[in-house]
Write a protein that holds these residues in place. Structure first.
Motif, PDB file in Angstrom:
ATOM      1  N   CYS A 138       1.694   6.462  -1.191  1.00  0.00           N
ATOM      2  CA  CYS A 138       1.008   5.919  -0.030  1.00  0.00           C
ATOM      3  C   CYS A 138       1.534   6.583   1.247  1.00  0.00           C
ATOM      4  N   SER A 168       4.630   4.406  -4.797  1.00  0.00           N
ATOM      5  CA  SER A 168       4.424   2.976  -5.006  1.00  0.00           C
ATOM      6  C   SER A 168       4.061   2.776  -6.479  1.00  0.00           C
ATOM      7  N   PRO A 190      -4.022   6.194   0.309  1.00  0.00           N
ATOM      8  CA  PRO A 190      -3.337   6.613  -0.916  1.00  0.00           C
ATOM      9  C   PRO A 190      -3.384   8.141  -1.052  1.00  0.00           C
ATOM     10  N   CYS A 200      -2.063  -0.285   0.992  1.00  0.00           N
ATOM     11  CA  CYS A 200      -1.865   1.150   1.198  1.00  0.00           C
ATOM     12  C   CYS A 200      -3.067   1.666   1.971  1.00  0.00           C
TER      13      CYS A 200
END
Length: 85
Positions: free
Chosen positions: A62, A57, A12, A9
């Motif tokens: 993300c 996620s 985030p 990611c």
């Protein structure tokens, strides 16, 4: 084992939330609707509008997509009034 590009990611949401002044959108613009399990945020930078799309996620949402466009183009596409209706 290192994370693959699909697993990593890059940005985030917790990092974005703390660092980028933004407006929470109730709904994502139509062109972002393909990912119905996410959410969008809007940020202004001078005369540029940035729309950030996040996907959930396992750990944190993300950044999935970013679109930058001049305010005039944004207004022509989406209008100049915000409405939740």
């Amino acid at each position: 084992m290192p994370a693959t590009a699909q697993e990593a990611c890059y940005i985030p949401y917790t990092m974005f939330e703390a660092m980028v002044p933004h407006i929470d959108l109730d709904d994502c613009p139509v062109e972002f609707a393909a990912n119905a399990d996410g959410f969008c945020r809007l940020a202004l930078d001078g005369d540029t509008v940035r729309i950030y799309a996040f996907a959930y996620s396992d750990d944190d949402a993300c950044l999935e997509r970013l679109e930058s466009l001049p305010f005039a183009d944004f207004a022509a596409r989406h209008g100049t009034r915000y409405s939740t209706e």
